[in-house]
Design a protein around this motif. Sequence first.
Motif, PDB file in Angstrom:
ATOM      1  N   GLU A 198       0.825  -1.208   0.000  1.00 41.54           N
ATOM      2  CA  GLU A 198       0.000   0.000   0.000  1.00 41.54           C
ATOM      3  C   GLU A 198       0.858   1.256   0.000  1.00 41.54           C
ATOM      4  OE1 GLU A 198      -3.856   1.843   2.345  1.00 41.54           O
ATOM      5  OE2 GLU A 198      -2.415   0.635   3.474  1.00 41.54           O
ATOM      6  N   HIS A 199       1.962   1.251   0.752  1.00 49.50           N
ATOM      7  CA  HIS A 199       2.775   2.461   0.843  1.00 49.50           C
ATOM      8  C   HIS A 199       3.401   2.823  -0.506  1.00 49.50           C
ATOM      9  CE1 HIS A 199       5.868  -0.690   1.327  1.00 49.50           C
ATOM     10  NE2 HIS A 199       6.744   0.214   0.919  1.00 49.50           N
ATOM     11  N   TYR A 200       3.672   1.828  -1.337  1.00 47.06           N
ATOM     12  CA  TYR A 200       4.264   2.083  -2.649  1.00 47.06           C
ATOM     13  C   TYR A 200       3.247   2.711  -3.597  1.00 47.06           C
ATOM     14  CZ  TYR A 200       6.459   1.111  -7.178  1.00 47.06           C
ATOM     15  OH  TYR A 200       6.986   1.222  -8.446  1.00 47.06           O
ATOM     16  N   TRP A 201       2.003   2.238  -3.529  1.00 45.22           N
ATOM     17  CA  TRP A 201       0.983   2.675  -4.477  1.00 45.22           C
ATOM     18  C   TRP A 201       0.222   3.906  -4.010  1.00 45.22           C
ATOM     19  CZ3 TRP A 201       1.037   1.279  -9.279  1.00 45.22           C
ATOM     20  CH2 TRP A 201       1.605   0.052  -9.636  1.00 45.22           C
ATOM     21  N   ARG A 202       0.488   4.355  -2.807  1.00 49.35           N
ATOM     22  CA  ARG A 202      -0.306   5.450  -2.231  1.00 49.35           C
ATOM     23  C   ARG A 202      -0.323   6.688  -3.127  1.00 49.35           C
ATOM     24  NH1 ARG A 202       1.984   5.545   2.623  1.00 49.35           N
ATOM     25  NH2 ARG A 202       0.527   3.985   3.418  1.00 49.35           N
ATOM     26  N   ASP A 203       0.801   7.026  -3.715  1.00 55.13           N
ATOM     27  CA  ASP A 203       0.895   8.228  -4.553  1.00 55.13           C
ATOM     28  C   ASP A 203       1.083   7.895  -6.028  1.00 55.13           C
ATOM     29  OD1 ASP A 203       0.713   9.927  -2.296  1.00 55.13           O
ATOM     30  OD2 ASP A 203       2.842   9.583  -1.874  1.00 55.13           O
ATOM     31  N   ARG A 204       0.688   6.683  -6.433  1.00 52.41           N
ATOM     32  CA  ARG A 204       0.801   6.262  -7.828  1.00 52.41           C
ATOM     33  C   ARG A 204      -0.568   5.869  -8.365  1.00 52.41           C
ATOM     34  NH1 ARG A 204       5.737   4.591  -5.532  1.00 52.41           N
ATOM     35  NH2 ARG A 204       7.565   4.918  -6.879  1.00 52.41           N
ATOM     36  N   ASP A 205      -0.704   5.951  -9.674  1.00 54.95           N
ATOM     37  CA  ASP A 205      -1.948   5.580 -10.343  1.00 54.95           C
ATOM     38  C   ASP A 205      -1.886   4.095 -10.697  1.00 54.95           C
ATOM     39  OD1 ASP A 205      -4.196   5.232 -11.870  1.00 54.95           O
ATOM     40  OD2 ASP A 205      -3.711   6.771 -13.356  1.00 54.95           O
ATOM     41  N   PHE A 206      -2.627   3.279  -9.961  1.00 52.56           N
ATOM     42  CA  PHE A 206      -2.564   1.830 -10.158  1.00 52.56           C
ATOM     43  C   PHE A 206      -3.031   1.422 -11.547  1.00 52.56           C
ATOM     44  CE2 PHE A 206      -4.248  -2.518  -9.786  1.00 52.56           C
ATOM     45  CZ  PHE A 206      -3.153  -3.157  -9.227  1.00 52.56           C
ATOM     46  N   GLU A 207      -3.961   2.169 -12.134  1.00 55.69           N
ATOM     47  CA  GLU A 207      -4.559   1.770 -13.406  1.00 55.69           C
ATOM     48  C   GLU A 207      -3.777   2.263 -14.621  1.00 55.69           C
ATOM     49  OE1 GLU A 207      -9.178   1.639 -13.045  1.00 55.69           O
ATOM     50  OE2 GLU A 207      -8.485   3.313 -11.794  1.00 55.69           O
ATOM     51  N   ALA A 208      -2.717   3.007 -14.403  1.00 58.85           N
ATOM     52  CA  ALA A 208      -1.924   3.524 -15.522  1.00 58.85           C
ATOM     53  C   ALA A 208      -0.887   2.493 -15.951  1.00 58.85           C
ATOM     54  CB  ALA A 208      -1.226   4.818 -15.119  1.00 58.85           C
ATOM     55  N   VAL A 209      -0.650   2.424 -17.253  1.00 65.34           N
ATOM     56  CA  VAL A 209       0.412   1.564 -17.776  1.00 65.34           C
ATOM     57  C   VAL A 209       1.760   2.090 -17.291  1.00 65.34           C
ATOM     58  CG1 VAL A 209       1.580   0.779 -19.873  1.00 65.34           C
ATOM     59  CG2 VAL A 209      -0.921   0.850 -19.784  1.00 65.34           C
ATOM     60  N   THR A 210       2.605   1.203 -16.808  1.00 66.92           N
ATOM     61  CA  THR A 210       3.919   1.600 -16.318  1.00 66.92           C
ATOM     62  C   THR A 210       4.951   0.564 -16.734  1.00 66.92           C
ATOM     63  OG1 THR A 210       5.227   2.101 -14.339  1.00 66.92           O
ATOM     64  CG2 THR A 210       3.544   0.412 -14.114  1.00 66.92           C
ATOM     65  N   ARG A 211       6.190   1.022 -16.844  1.00 60.92           N
ATOM     66  CA  ARG A 211       7.311   0.120 -17.106  1.00 60.92           C
ATOM     67  C   ARG A 211       8.295   0.138 -15.935  1.00 60.92           C
ATOM     68  NH1 ARG A 211       6.484   3.093 -21.770  1.00 60.92           N
ATOM     69  NH2 ARG A 211       5.556   1.957 -23.517  1.00 60.92           N
ATOM     70  N   ASP A 212       7.843   0.659 -14.799  1.00 57.30           N
ATOM     71  CA  ASP A 212       8.699   0.723 -13.618  1.00 57.30           C
ATOM     72  C   ASP A 212       8.967  -0.670 -13.063  1.00 57.30           C
ATOM     73  OD1 ASP A 212       8.638   3.442 -13.884  1.00 57.30           O
ATOM     74  OD2 ASP A 212       7.203   3.780 -12.245  1.00 57.30           O
ATOM     75  N   SER A 213      10.053  -0.769 -12.309  1.00 57.20           N
ATOM     76  CA  SER A 213      10.353  -2.008 -11.580  1.00 57.20           C
ATOM     77  C   SER A 213       9.523  -1.998 -10.300  1.00 57.20           C
ATOM     78  CB  SER A 213      11.849  -2.099 -11.276  1.00 57.20           C
ATOM     79  OG  SER A 213      12.599  -2.167 -12.471  1.00 57.20           O
ATOM     80  N   LEU A 214       8.343  -2.545 -10.375  1.00 53.69           N
ATOM     81  CA  LEU A 214       7.378  -2.440  -9.283  1.00 53.69           C
ATOM     82  C   LEU A 214       7.854  -3.205  -8.048  1.00 53.69           C
ATOM     83  CD1 LEU A 214       4.035  -2.812 -11.269  1.00 53.69           C
ATOM     84  CD2 LEU A 214       5.333  -0.746 -10.723  1.00 53.69           C
TER      85      LEU A 214
END
Length: 608
Positions: A198-214
């Motif tokens: 939860e702390h990682y996604w708190r300020d990120r858009d979960f539904e957006a396409v990303t290429r980050d190292s999650l």
Amino acid sequence: MRQVAIGACLLGALLATASEAADVSSVPTVHALPLYGEPALPADFRHFPHANPDAPSGGDLIRAAQGSFDSTNPFIVRGTPASGLTQIYDTLLESNPGEPFTMYGLLAEGIRLDPERRWVEFDLRPEARFHDGEPVDAQDVVFSFETLTTKGQPFYRAYYSDVDSVTAIDSDTVHFDLGDSESRELPLILGQMPILPEHYWRDRDFEAVTRDSLLGSGPYRIAEVDPGRRIVYERVDDYWGSEVPVNVGRHNIGRLIYDYYRDQTVALEAFKAGNLDFRLENSASNWATAYDFPAREQGFVRQLQVHDGQPAGMQAYVMNLRKAKFQDRRVREAITLAFDFPWLNRNLFYDAYARTDSYFENSEMEATGLPSEDELALLKPFRDQLPESVFSEPLPMQQPQEMRPRLRKALELLREAGYEARDGVMIDPENGEPLHVEILLYSTQFERIAQPLLRRLARLGVQGNIRTVDVNQYLNRLRSFDFDMVVGSFPQSLSPGNEQREFWGSEYAERPQSRNLIGLQDPVIDALVDRLIAADSRQALDTAAQALDRVLRWGFYVVPQFHLAAHRIAVWDKFAWQEPFPEYTLDLSAWWVDPEREAVIEDRQRSR
């Protein structure tokens, strides 16, 4: 772990808001959840029987992935996710590949299940950590459930639809209230849910396409992302769960590498050249003829055929009921009759396959003969809504092998459906349009298998073509159900359950990216799926599956293809494993790289 010191009043208040269930303290804490019976492994087991606790770690496993990718989030509707992404996440429980369906603790060290299955609780291991060192706690479980079911793919909403609520009792205990559906598998499949930070996604858009190292908490982390070309996972050396019994002797390989190829022929040549280490071969022709090369003859490459104890499921040409031309059952049956499996098996497959008849092929759940008394008890209430053949005739795939009588019957069915032959073409007299089908593919490898079906259909006056597109376009068209026919797969386990709703359920027929590719909206099928999910014994599950199988088969919604009850594996001989292989599931995570054999392979490659 749930704190015993919590006062009875506080605990009661917490649970009163979460459930009307019996006193949690009276329910024993267990280490595993079997679907039926008792777990095969005791509470003090050290590792799975097929895992080697002394296996060395390190080395690489490089394998091919097909097409392309543009996302590292495998849980959302948008984007094309890379292969292997679930390996960075832990789940509450882990299944034993040597049992039909039993889940053992991973993130959860203890489980409490209400005897009436109205709720389930999981005690998290206090040592569980995400890769950034933050603890995995009960609120992360709540966040994961709420995020996946509201923002994730439709699959998650279907899979967990019978959960009423989820509550973090304390930092290490999570409580799920279960609905009144009687779904026996629901507590087990909750254990399969990937846990997100939860702390990682708190300020990120979960539904957006990303290429980050999650961020995850699993045995691997993303080490390299080259969009569309390669993704690399590296073993987490300080992985918190390495000593948890379900992990001991597993996740040994240092790096898991997926190289992307748009053409499977090129991928095969890359394997032969030593650029790939491992290949799951899905072509009978390749298996029989393509591995006659020097490295194989010299013993540097091995071919394995490993038994698969799971039901074969259904691989088939799927007809899209959203198209008006497929809404007549007689048209669908006629198209099914034109599929010439014996010719394909003899001329293309080296007689390697068996014809698939059932949606639960190679299992006790497969319908056979006429309905049993137990099946009839489920089917008779729907007699007015089903074809009489469901009750009185042998199953429809038991047709003559010779094509001439099959095509004769298919022609009769098309005429009964109102089509007329004009200049050798089947015409719908209501609109003057020819009957035309298009098979949508994403790989040229399948074209040679589809072409014979179109040739047989042409003999009936049915026009057809193959359209092969790139993977991204294929997925977009699949998500929006923009196709006539596709090659679809409906995999089955020995314990089918909630996923059947998304395969066949009316509520998923128009939901983008659902797995109801057929577009089924049938209250009889919905009711049979509910009975299957609610089965309270193995016998009841088998009977419900047989009834569902029978109704689906008499609907002629797909053209069943073929199956092999084994995995065909080609591998460079640097890997080791412990035999016997687990009975039900191939577990590559229990393999390891043998340093001495790896050195021999590397010397050979350098000397070439």
